[in-house]
Design a protein around this motif. Structure first.
Motif, mmCIF file in Angstrom:
data_model
loop_
_atom_site.group_PDB
_atom_site.id
_atom_site.type_symbol
_atom_site.label_atom_id
_atom_site.label_comp_id
_atom_site.label_asym_id
_atom_site.label_seq_id
_atom_site.Cartn_x
_atom_site.Cartn_y
_atom_site.Cartn_z
ATOM 1 N N ILE A 90 -8.761 11.855 61.107
ATOM 2 C CA ILE A 90 -8.323 11.269 59.985
ATOM 3 C C ILE A 90 -6.828 11.471 60.039
ATOM 4 O O ILE A 90 -6.100 10.667 59.781
ATOM 5 N N ALA A 91 -6.543 12.772 60.424
ATOM 6 C CA ALA A 91 -4.981 13.106 60.433
ATOM 7 C C ALA A 91 -4.561 12.107 61.626
ATOM 8 O O ALA A 91 -3.159 11.503 61.443
ATOM 9 N N TYR A 92 -5.126 11.735 62.611
ATOM 10 C CA TYR A 92 -4.767 11.037 63.745
ATOM 11 C C TYR A 92 -4.478 9.362 63.050
ATOM 12 O O TYR A 92 -3.391 8.612 63.547
ATOM 13 N N ILE A 93 -5.423 8.903 62.203
ATOM 14 C CA ILE A 93 -5.273 7.661 61.738
ATOM 15 C C ILE A 93 -4.227 7.593 60.797
ATOM 16 O O ILE A 93 -3.227 6.548 60.845
ATOM 17 N N ALA A 94 -3.811 8.836 59.989
ATOM 18 C CA ALA A 94 -2.951 8.644 59.086
ATOM 19 C C ALA A 94 -1.405 8.711 59.824
ATOM 20 O O ALA A 94 -0.488 7.908 59.516
ATOM 21 N N LYS A 95 -1.585 9.421 60.961
ATOM 22 C CA LYS A 95 -0.225 9.425 61.653
ATOM 23 C C LYS A 95 0.150 8.297 62.339
ATOM 24 O O LYS A 95 1.166 7.739 62.529
ATOM 25 N N ASP A 96 -0.948 7.540 62.845
ATOM 26 C CA ASP A 96 -0.751 6.310 63.750
ATOM 27 C C ASP A 96 -0.350 5.275 62.730
ATOM 28 O O ASP A 96 0.395 4.263 63.462
ATOM 29 N N CYS A 97 -0.859 5.108 61.740
ATOM 30 C CA CYS A 97 -0.401 3.900 60.712
ATOM 31 C C CYS A 97 0.903 4.369 60.082
ATOM 32 O O CYS A 97 1.398 3.664 59.074
ATOM 33 N N LYS A 98 1.230 5.522 60.155
ATOM 34 C CA LYS A 98 2.377 6.393 59.269
ATOM 35 C C LYS A 98 2.027 6.026 57.877
ATOM 36 O O LYS A 98 3.021 5.376 57.229
ATOM 37 N N ALA A 99 1.190 6.699 57.421
ATOM 38 C CA ALA A 99 0.896 6.528 56.169
ATOM 39 C C ALA A 99 1.993 7.091 54.991
ATOM 40 O O ALA A 99 2.164 8.161 55.412
ATOM 41 N N ALA A 100 2.199 6.283 53.951
ATOM 42 C CA ALA A 100 3.161 6.737 53.059
ATOM 43 C C ALA A 100 2.510 7.566 52.140
ATOM 44 O O ALA A 100 3.129 8.275 51.078
ATOM 45 N N MET A 101 1.038 7.762 51.789
ATOM 46 C CA MET A 101 0.403 8.277 50.875
ATOM 47 C C MET A 101 -1.026 8.429 51.173
ATOM 48 O O MET A 101 -1.632 7.526 51.860
ATOM 49 N N MET A 102 -1.796 9.260 50.763
ATOM 50 C CA MET A 102 -3.436 9.302 50.690
ATOM 51 C C MET A 102 -3.752 9.190 49.279
ATOM 52 O O MET A 102 -3.491 10.094 48.457
ATOM 53 N N ILE A 103 -4.826 8.516 48.898
ATOM 54 C CA ILE A 103 -5.488 8.364 47.478
ATOM 55 C C ILE A 103 -6.816 8.872 47.926
ATOM 56 O O ILE A 103 -7.659 8.471 48.855
ATOM 57 N N THR A 104 -7.123 10.013 47.024
ATOM 58 C CA THR A 104 -8.488 10.543 47.301
ATOM 59 C C THR A 104 -9.230 11.018 46.026
ATOM 60 O O THR A 104 -8.715 10.969 45.227
#
Length: 499
Positions: A90-104
């Motif tokens: 999941i961290a890889y995905i967040a870094k790859d897409c340069k996520a601005a936020m996570m909703i969880t």
């Protein structure tokens, strides 16, 4: 049409009605819109704007659909993630897409903490739980249409990574809305209540919500597949049809709870994501008195490509015919279309097809050639246009120069009463190049031996296709929607057996 318009038009056409059933809760379509409008404003105030990527990671819940609608209303991009993935993935995905936020949600707080430890930079996290849904007093919240056109990217879906690091499949508003409309039209979907147990973070589950907006239907939502709970929902809501993956059909067949419920309303289930053994299809139809409509799709096609439907001939072993809006050809290695009945690779074109992979031009050029998506799936088409998936191109076994398709052998193995399921893989062999290995999950009370299974196979398939060996396993490795991970299986078996 943009994704926000699916919900807005749903309300305009059907009025307010219970759209989601979550346990004892009923959430209307209007409540979802109002909650999404409030959350969209909150996102804007947090600095989320056009084109920003927002990861949504939580079990199936009303909050998932609210988050999706809010993100698109804020002109941002949805990045759905299966919460069952490893925190490193999941961290890889967040870094790859340069996520601005996570909703969880707080239910996965532990995973969130582990993910944040893997991140190079801080990522804002917004927790969303059931009590965050809009109340009736918030009905005057901003409901303005989001700006932009339907050619913009709406969702980035990361593939399961069965062949390496996952790639981000970009899907536009047009891709997703056209697929929802065309698949509903193809299947002549009637307004009803269905079951949403497939992960909403997976493209198959996501499409269910879109088709329900289009048809005015409702969803009884579940965070996990527990057969007894699904049977109870079928009885309670008089469910006529719902979507599954083969692993769920296995579980329903193995459950002893079915006889406790009235399941006579069930007319059909739609199965996708992985091949369904024909023997299991027949056994399910016999036990539950419901048709199995097998179909085919992939994330890059938003996702539905072909399907069976009510009113046409059901051909067991086939995945049906192409839905409207899909151009499908079967081609050889040089890209030339092959005659009917000849095996080749499926290529696709149309409004449903991804524009490419996020910030991955190299993979995009490999997958999309001359406007056609090369799927890597090997199939054949019969004279009536029905498609038969043979295998994944990468799973093909080449033994002594001859092509062997694992699914042929898996179908035979699955017919044996002592076998629950089977996966066939190729293993290196100095003389033949590759050899055939069968990985089998057998029934706990069955004492079947390798020799018995090999003898069983020898009576139905050619000698050169016979497995060199059979490995009995307690279970087969799967991804979040039940697809068998053959790359993982091959690696673990080779290491354990030292082949």
């Amino acid at each position: 049409m943009r994704l926000s318009c699916l919900l807005d038009q749903n309300i305009q056409e059907f009025g307010e009605y219970p759209f989601l059933y979550d346990g004892d809760m009923e959430i209307t379509n209007v409540a979802i819109r109002d909650s999404a409008s409030l959350l969209a404003e909150k996102l804007r105030q947090s600095g989320i704007g056009e084109g920003d990527r927002v990861v949504v990671m939580m079990p199936n819940s009303p909050g998932v659909l609210v988050a999706y609608q809010a993100i698109t209303r804020a002109n941002a991009i949805i990045v759905p993630v299966l919460f069952t993935l490893h925190p490193k993935e999941i961290a890889y995905i967040a870094k790859d897409c340069k996520a601005a936020m996570m909703i969880t949600s707080s239910s996965v707080q532990f995973q969130v903490n582990q993910i944040l430890k893997e991140m190079d930079e801080d990522m804002p996290v917004l927790m969303m739980d059931k009590n965050d849904l809009a109340s009736r007093e918030t009905i005057q919240a901003d409901r303005g249409q989001s700006e932009g056109n339907d050619e913009e990217v709406a969702v980035i879906l990361y593939t399961s990574g069965t062949t390496g690091q996952p790639k981000g499949v970009m899907l536009t508003h047009k891709n997703l809305t056209r697929n929802a409309v065309n698949s509903s039209k193809h299947a002549n979907v009637e307004r009803s209540t269905t079951i949403g147990v497939l992960p909403l973070a997976h493209v198959f589950g996501l499409t269910i919500s879109h088709t329900c907006y289009v048809t005015g239907s409702s969803i009884a939502i579940f965070p996990r597949f527990i057969p007894g709970e699904i049977f109870a929902a079928i009885e309670k809501y008089k469910v006529r049809s719902f979507s599954v993956v083969p692993a769920m059909i296995f579980a329903m067949m193995a459950s002893e709870d079915a006889e406790r419920y009235d399941l006579t309303s069930l007319e059909s289930v739609s199965s996708g994501s992985a091949p369904l053994p024909v023997s299991l299809l027949h056994a399910f139809e016999l036990r539950f008195g419901a048709c199995v409509y097998e179909g085919y799709g992939l994330s890059e096609a938003s996702p539905i490509v072909t399907a069976h439907k009510k009113g046409i001939t059901i051909k067991p072993g086939s995945v049906g015919i192409p839905i409207p809006g899909v151009e499908l050809k079967i081609v050889d290695d040089s890209g030339q279309e092959v005659p009917k009945g000849v095996i080749g690779e499926i290529i696709l074109r149309g409004d449903h097809i991804t524009p490419g992979y996020f910030q991955n031009e190299r993979e995009s050029r490999k997958a999309i050639v001359g406007g056609w998506l090369h799927t890597g799936d090997v199939a054949q088409m019969d004279e009536e246009g029905y498609i038969y998936i043979v295998d994944r191109k990468k799973d093909l076994i080449i033994k002594n120069g001859f092509n062997i398709y694992p699914r042929d052998i898996e179908e035979v193995l699955s017919k044996h009463e002592g076998v629950i399921e089977a996966a066939v893989i190729g293993i290196p062999d100095e003389r033949a190049g590759e050899e055939v290995l069968a990985c089998v999950v057998k029934r706990p009370d069955d004492g079947i031996t390798k020799k018995e299974l090999l003898d069983f196979c020898s009576r139905q398939i050619a000698k050169n296709k016979l497995p060199k060996d059979i490995v009995f396993l307690p279970e087969l490795p799967r991804n979040g929607v039940g697809k068998i991970l053959k790359t993982t299986l091959r690696k673990s078996v080779l290491q354990e057996k030292n082949w």
